[in-house]
Scaffold this motif. Structure first.
Motif, short mmCIF file in Angstrom:
data_model
loop_
_atom_site.label_atom_id
_atom_site.label_comp_id
_atom_site.label_asym_id
_atom_site.label_seq_id
_atom_site.Cartn_x
_atom_site.Cartn_y
_atom_site.Cartn_z
N PRO A 1 54.00 43.87 38.53
CA PRO A 1 52.97 43.78 37.49
C PRO A 1 52.80 42.36 36.96
CG PRO A 1 54.92 45.00 36.72
CD PRO A 1 55.08 44.79 38.19
N GLY A 2 51.55 42.00 36.68
CA GLY A 2 51.26 40.68 36.12
C GLY A 2 51.07 39.61 37.17
N LYS A 3 51.36 39.93 38.44
CA LYS A 3 51.11 38.97 39.50
C LYS A 3 49.70 39.24 40.06
CE LYS A 3 55.36 38.05 38.71
NZ LYS A 3 56.48 38.58 39.47
N VAL A 4 49.05 38.20 40.53
CA VAL A 4 47.69 38.25 41.11
C VAL A 4 46.65 38.58 40.03
CG1 VAL A 4 46.14 39.23 42.85
CG2 VAL A 4 48.55 38.86 43.39
N LEU A 5 46.80 39.73 39.38
CA LEU A 5 45.91 40.11 38.28
C LEU A 5 46.70 40.01 36.98
CD1 LEU A 5 44.13 43.27 39.68
CD2 LEU A 5 42.96 41.32 38.65
N PRO A 6 46.14 39.35 35.97
CA PRO A 6 46.86 39.31 34.69
C PRO A 6 46.96 40.70 34.08
CG PRO A 6 44.67 38.32 34.47
CD PRO A 6 44.87 38.63 35.93
N LEU A 7 48.03 40.96 33.33
CA LEU A 7 48.15 42.24 32.64
C LEU A 7 47.02 42.34 31.62
CD1 LEU A 7 52.02 42.18 32.08
CD2 LEU A 7 50.75 43.59 33.71
N LEU B 1 36.51 44.93 40.71
CA LEU B 1 36.82 45.44 42.05
C LEU B 1 38.32 45.34 42.32
CD1 LEU B 1 33.93 44.04 44.33
CD2 LEU B 1 34.54 46.45 44.01
N MET B 2 38.89 44.20 41.97
CA MET B 2 40.33 44.02 42.20
C MET B 2 41.13 45.05 41.40
SD MET B 2 40.62 39.80 42.48
CE MET B 2 42.36 39.81 42.07
N ARG B 3 40.72 45.25 40.15
CA ARG B 3 41.44 46.23 39.32
C ARG B 3 41.26 47.66 39.84
NH1 ARG B 3 44.08 43.87 35.37
NH2 ARG B 3 43.18 42.11 34.26
N ALA B 4 40.09 47.94 40.39
CA ALA B 4 39.86 49.29 40.92
C ALA B 4 40.78 49.57 42.11
CB ALA B 4 38.39 49.44 41.34
#
Lengths: 468, 468
Positions: A461-467, A445-448
């Motif tokens: 990029p790379g913050k909150v969600l890892p790459l 969901l977060m990636r969507a």
């Protein structure tokens, strides 16, 4: 890239595009020196239109952007990568308070306004902006919103999210979303501002906000208490609420080792109690509110119910400051023990005791002599469960245990349904750890959402969600 | 489709898949009879796993789903289209209160729990669930969350959104997102629950929630006041807050024509004042709180400042009920004038006076004799600016003016930076109107989120966002 730098200079003035390594230094590292990067350049736009232009130019060149406020975060969210590819976008020239409407109890502030300036502006019209935290002298409104800042008044007023009525955001392609509404109620579709609060700049750049103000609370009553247990601390919350209702604005817990450190640094202990747990309670109400009687009644009932062992009530403003120092100086005092392995965890309030009971033996077994120095916000179920080295252990050897010890703290927290980052956010430091504890559905969901708003992946990029 | 119906029956039991037109009737129309549709069938799953299975089966067949709670919405959000193609998914069998944790002040309730049951459960442990609205005897937790319900206590406690700590949601493809956390603080990434609150089931089906409870407020003081102007009503809010702080729980406005209707229906008028505007003020605090003195002080200061003309303070519980009737029975009393053209608008509190001043002459010019019957929530800047027909005009002729009159009300509201749906949501009734007032950027953002979460477009299509 020299082409992009030149165009940025044309857009916002060459003096606001920093590339000299000397000029970049303070933007390349967080305040603690825990995270360090190398920016391509630092841009300092002075208006929303300039932010929009900067973001558009970077977007068109495929260059990533790292928004930065007061740079006081705990998890590296505002620090660029170390490969020199990312542009740091500092909001520190956007410091206008655009309007203050006392009748509506709202203030419109730009992202670079320092939290303390915002508090002062509210005070100047006899009102209160209730978010308060240690970094308030340098952290900014934009950073507070982007990290959904917490602090010591969340129990009563909620986190930064609860204060935000409207937002202005520059989207990843440079378009401006004007959601600067001063409305208490607006159910015309998805509440888009919620997306950007706590997103750490990964979905866009917050440039301004409408924030709600509260009635001032000039009447205050403050006490320092000693407690038989963490479980009593949680129960005391109910008693305090029953007697004082919304006047209860602070209920902070401090463990005995934390208190001893502060006392060793010269803050007087008003109780000299043998207890293992202590706390700071404050009630705050409007002028004329009898907060003193309410506090005495509440503490009387708590002593009766064996929830409080002893209590000292501040009889003056300076005594009040002294009691607050017992809580506020823990973090600084702990530095005397060497490096600290910090944790910022939360559980349901009724699970606080369980968390502490499980962790103490597990940590001792993993590293005999390790010293937990715990403080936190009982009403939020939030503990800063910080660890200092065993007295005999070398600092570097201690830090070599960091991953193992943090895993114990986080595993126990998650096993109780808790959060591994209650108020500090994820940045780059905790993004992968948080994802590892989340379900696939939640990460999807977060990636969507990220993909929908920032398909090019250029916003922090790379913050909150890892790459991936 | 008979194949899908059969599989749904296998999944949740044939008796919970309704297809007989007689059984479908009550699910096909909203409580007011303002919106009407024809469902393919009505499914009544009894658990989250069954909801998941129903949504997956519908998704795989390309059939759209309309989630339905108590069916008390104002904008048709829970009513299916009239082409017989959509499945109504009723949550009314999911009525469990899964847990109640008084120590943490949280309750976990399934979507079909009726709001009044939730309030009662909180009362049973001496606490308060603060959302309160006219439909509380039949509206449900799932509907309250999906429409971000408002009501009479928003001033103090915020809307439904502010009460939600965690959610369980069945996503458009049938997967379950378990976000049922009991945490006051959780900054581990995007706050996904915010997406589903107020989304009217267009992004997924809310099946359960963790909600925050508040300390009970048994001490109450209630007054009915007459006011010189709307501007005084807004200023009075500041005076009430200054004297009563968070004890202020209600500040509702009623216009003279609205009062006269209620009085004509037998509710006694305690003031017999010639004023044009009236209001209901209530303070609420913990046991022992001297709310009576605070109310008298505040009203004294307000009279002094010419903000209040006259006031009647309730001296008993039955007098309090009488004062509340003056506010609560407006909507019902207005029905005696024939059909009502309803509006639910909000502006910044300091713009309320401006809104009313602009609208009165504009509406009179458009339809001489039109009767505004206004009431609303001053602290939220929210007015129910409802219109009754000129005494001499036929009801149908009056309704023929609805679009013209509503455009006037909405134009004036938006010109002041306001919202055309403060607390009622959009459903199908207002989706296109709301979109027409929004910027392209905002509509794009809403569509991007919808596309990201529901790429097949099967969750309550045409609600909130108009079909393209």
């Amino acid at each position: 890239m020299t082409d992009l730098i030149a165009r940025l200079g044309e857009a916002i003035g060459a003096s606001h595009v920093l590339t000299d390594p000397h000029d970049l230094a303070s933007y390349s590292v967080d305040w603690r020196g825990a995270y360090r990067g190398t920016p391509l350049a630092v841009v300092r736009p002075g208006s929303t239109a300039e932010v929009s232009e900067v973001v558009r130019l970077a977007h068109d060149s495929g260059v990533a952007i790292v928004p930065q406020g007061g740079n006081t975060g705990m998890c590296g969210g505002a620090v660029p990568s170390d490969d020199g590819s990312q542009l740091v976008l500092s909001l520190n020239r956007m410091r206008a308070i655009r309007s203050l409407d006392a009748g509506s109890a709202t203030i419109t502030a730009e992202a670079g306004v320092v939290l303390q300036e915002l508090q002062s502006a509210a005070e100047s019209v006899g009102m209160l902006f209730p978010v308060s935290l240690a970094a308030e002298g340098s952290c900014t409104v934009g950073g507070n919103i982007s990290t959904n800042a917490g602090g010591t008044a969340v129990l009563r007023y909620g986190m930064m999210r609860a204060q935000v009525l409207g937002l202005e955001v520059v989207l990843p392609d440079g378009r401006v979303w004007d959601g600067l509404r001063s409305l208490r109620k607006d159910n015309t579709g998805l509440d888009l501002k919620q997306l950007f609060i706590g997103a750490e700049g990964t979905l866009g750049v917050v440039t301004a906000a409408v924030l709600a103000l509260q009635p001032a609370t000039p009447s205050r009553a403050t006490a320092w208490v000693s407690l038989p247990s963490v479980s009593a601390a949680a129960s005391l919350l109910s008693v305090l609420r029953e007697h004082a209702g919304d006047w209860l604005s602070t209920w902070e817990l401090v463990s005995r080792p934390a208190l001893e450190l502060v006392v060793a640094h010269g803050v007087p202990d008003p109780l000299t109690s043998e207890a293992d747990w202590f706390g700071l309670v404050e009630l705050a109400g409007p002028a004329g509110a009898d907060v003193g009687s309410a506090l005495e009644d509440a503490l009387g009932a708590a002593v009766e119910a064996d929830l409080v062992l002893d209590a000292a009530i501040a009889g003056s403003a300076s005594q009040r400051t002294g009691l607050w120092s017992l809580r506020e100086r823990v973090s600084e005092a702990q530095e005397s023990l060497g490096p600290t392995i910090k944790h910022d965890v939360s559980v349901a309030i009724s699970s606080l005791d369980d968390l502490v009971s499980r962790l103490a033996p597990a940590l001792e077994a993993a590293l005999p002599g390790v010293r937990p120095v715990i403080y936190g916000h009982v009403g939020d179920g939030n503990l800063h469960y910080n660890l200092s080295r065993p007295a005999s252990l070398d600092p570097d050897e201690f830090l070599a245990h960091a991953a193992q010890l943090s895993t114990l703290v986080h595993d126990a927290t998650v096993a109780l349904g808790g959060s591994i980052s209650a108020e500090h956010g994820l940045g780059s430091g905790k993004a992968a750890t948080a994802a590892s504890y989340k379900s696939d559905v939640e990460v999807d969901l977060m990636r969507a959402v990220k993909q929908a708003l920032d398909p090019a992946g250029l916003m922090n990029p790379g913050k909150v969600l890892p790459l991936q």
